[in-house]
Design a protein around this motif. Structure first.
Motif, mmCIF file in Angstrom:
data_model
loop_
_atom_site.group_PDB
_atom_site.id
_atom_site.type_symbol
_atom_site.label_atom_id
_atom_site.label_comp_id
_atom_site.label_asym_id
_atom_site.label_seq_id
_atom_site.Cartn_x
_atom_site.Cartn_y
_atom_site.Cartn_z
ATOM 1 N N UNK A 1 -18.794 10.285 1.067
ATOM 2 C CA UNK A 1 -18.764 8.844 0.788
ATOM 3 C C UNK A 1 -18.274 8.527 -0.626
ATOM 4 N N UNK A 2 -18.209 9.524 -1.495
ATOM 5 C CA UNK A 2 -17.822 9.301 -2.888
ATOM 6 C C UNK A 2 -16.391 9.754 -3.210
ATOM 7 N N UNK A 3 -15.651 10.268 -2.214
ATOM 8 C CA UNK A 3 -14.344 10.870 -2.525
ATOM 9 C C UNK A 3 -13.345 9.875 -3.108
ATOM 10 N N UNK A 4 -13.457 8.617 -2.752
ATOM 11 C CA UNK A 4 -12.544 7.614 -3.298
ATOM 12 C C UNK A 4 -13.161 6.887 -4.501
ATOM 13 N N UNK A 5 -14.457 6.649 -4.457
ATOM 14 C CA UNK A 5 -15.080 5.878 -5.541
ATOM 15 C C UNK A 5 -14.999 6.614 -6.873
ATOM 16 N N UNK A 6 -15.135 7.928 -6.877
ATOM 17 C CA UNK A 6 -15.016 8.685 -8.127
ATOM 18 C C UNK A 6 -13.600 8.547 -8.697
ATOM 19 N N UNK A 7 -12.598 8.544 -7.826
ATOM 20 C CA UNK A 7 -11.218 8.387 -8.291
ATOM 21 C C UNK A 7 -10.981 6.972 -8.819
ATOM 22 N N UNK A 8 -11.512 5.980 -8.132
ATOM 23 C CA UNK A 8 -11.370 4.596 -8.591
ATOM 24 C C UNK A 8 -12.040 4.440 -9.958
ATOM 25 N N UNK A 9 -13.230 5.019 -10.114
ATOM 26 C CA UNK A 9 -13.930 4.931 -11.395
ATOM 27 C C UNK A 9 -13.106 5.556 -12.519
ATOM 28 N N UNK A 10 -12.372 6.604 -12.205
ATOM 29 C CA UNK A 10 -11.585 7.305 -13.224
ATOM 30 C C UNK A 10 -10.229 6.669 -13.494
ATOM 31 N N UNK A 11 -9.608 6.068 -12.475
ATOM 32 C CA UNK A 11 -8.197 5.692 -12.565
ATOM 33 C C UNK A 11 -7.919 4.191 -12.600
ATOM 34 N N UNK A 12 -8.797 3.382 -12.044
ATOM 35 C CA UNK A 12 -8.510 1.948 -11.906
ATOM 36 C C UNK A 12 -8.922 1.180 -13.155
ATOM 37 N N UNK A 13 -8.053 0.274 -13.567
ATOM 38 C CA UNK A 13 -8.307 -0.594 -14.711
ATOM 39 C C UNK A 13 -8.157 -2.054 -14.291
ATOM 40 N N UNK A 14 -8.827 -2.981 -14.999
ATOM 41 C CA UNK A 14 -8.601 -4.397 -14.693
ATOM 42 C C UNK A 14 -7.102 -4.707 -14.732
ATOM 43 N N UNK A 15 -6.646 -5.457 -13.751
ATOM 44 C CA UNK A 15 -5.218 -5.735 -13.604
ATOM 45 C C UNK A 15 -4.594 -4.905 -12.507
ATOM 46 N N UNK A 16 -5.209 -3.752 -12.196
ATOM 47 C CA UNK A 16 -4.739 -2.929 -11.087
ATOM 48 C C UNK A 16 -5.201 -3.550 -9.773
ATOM 49 N N UNK A 17 -4.700 -3.013 -8.677
ATOM 50 C CA UNK A 17 -5.119 -3.437 -7.342
ATOM 51 C C UNK A 17 -5.561 -2.210 -6.563
ATOM 52 N N UNK A 18 -6.761 -2.244 -6.023
ATOM 53 C CA UNK A 18 -7.262 -1.172 -5.167
ATOM 54 C C UNK A 18 -7.213 -1.676 -3.733
#
Length: 192
Positions: free
Chosen positions: A96-113
């Motif tokens: 359940x965490x395989x994507x959330x850990x990547x989002x936490x590391x890579x996504x910044x405000x202004x990006x789109x997930x």
């Protein structure tokens, strides 16, 4: 067998009739959102499971490579492709965490997930979208059926209200292609 083929085509047609009659404005608004973010140097992160993982990879490939036009590469990451991250996080934290850990590391405000889920309820996609939202990152759900739990947490939702999973997937890839075409035309001109 002919009846099975006709049944599949009928489900496909129902999904595409809904796209044509109800979603044109929504798709255009999402394309405008993506153009705005990409024009400012932000990136698009995409994820899904199974066939939706393939769609995520397809979408990122069209943005980084090209859809139809020769133009500069656009920043996109499919969160489904790094087997070391997927297996390490899956093993250490759970699937359940395989994507959330990547989002936490890579996504910044202004990006789109972007989370793709035919059911709208994929737990790992849902968790990543929640993490994105908590971090001030814009979210889009590309979902099916009634939108599920994912629709409730996203800033933007494109939902195919069908029950037949293959028709939802076919509509999703059509939306992805339309978005890529609109992004190229809006960012690089009508000749793109």
């Amino acid at each position: 067998m002919k009846q099975q083929i006709l049944n599949h085509l009928a489900e496909h047609q129902k999904a595409f009739d809904h796209l044509r009659s109800h979603m044109v404005g929504q798709i255009e608004a999402v394309a405008d959102l993506m153009v705005g973010q990409l024009s400012k140097g932000h990136k698009i992160l995409v994820m899904g499971n199974g066939g939706s993982a393939a769609d995520a990879q397809h979408f990122a490939a069209e943005l980084i490579g090209r859809f139809l036009a020769e133009r500069r590469a656009l920043p996109a990451i499919a969160l489904t492709t790094d087997s070391s991250i997927l297996t390490a996080v899956g093993n250490d934290y759970g699937f359940d965490q395989i994507f959330s850990r990547q989002v936490a590391a890579l996504a910044n405000p202004g990006d789109l997930v972007v989370g793709i889920s035919t059911s709208g309820n994929s737990p790992n996609v849902l968790e990543a979208l929640k993490i994105a939202a908590a971090g001030g990152v814009t979210t889009l759900g590309l979902v099916g059926r009634d939108g599920g739990k994912i629709a409730a947490v996203c800033d933007h939702v494109l939902c195919i209200p069908a029950l037949y999973t293959p028709a939802i997937q076919e509509a999703h890839i059509a939306i992805i292609h339309i978005l890529c075409d609109l992004i190229e035309k809006k960012m690089f001109g009508t000749g793109a």
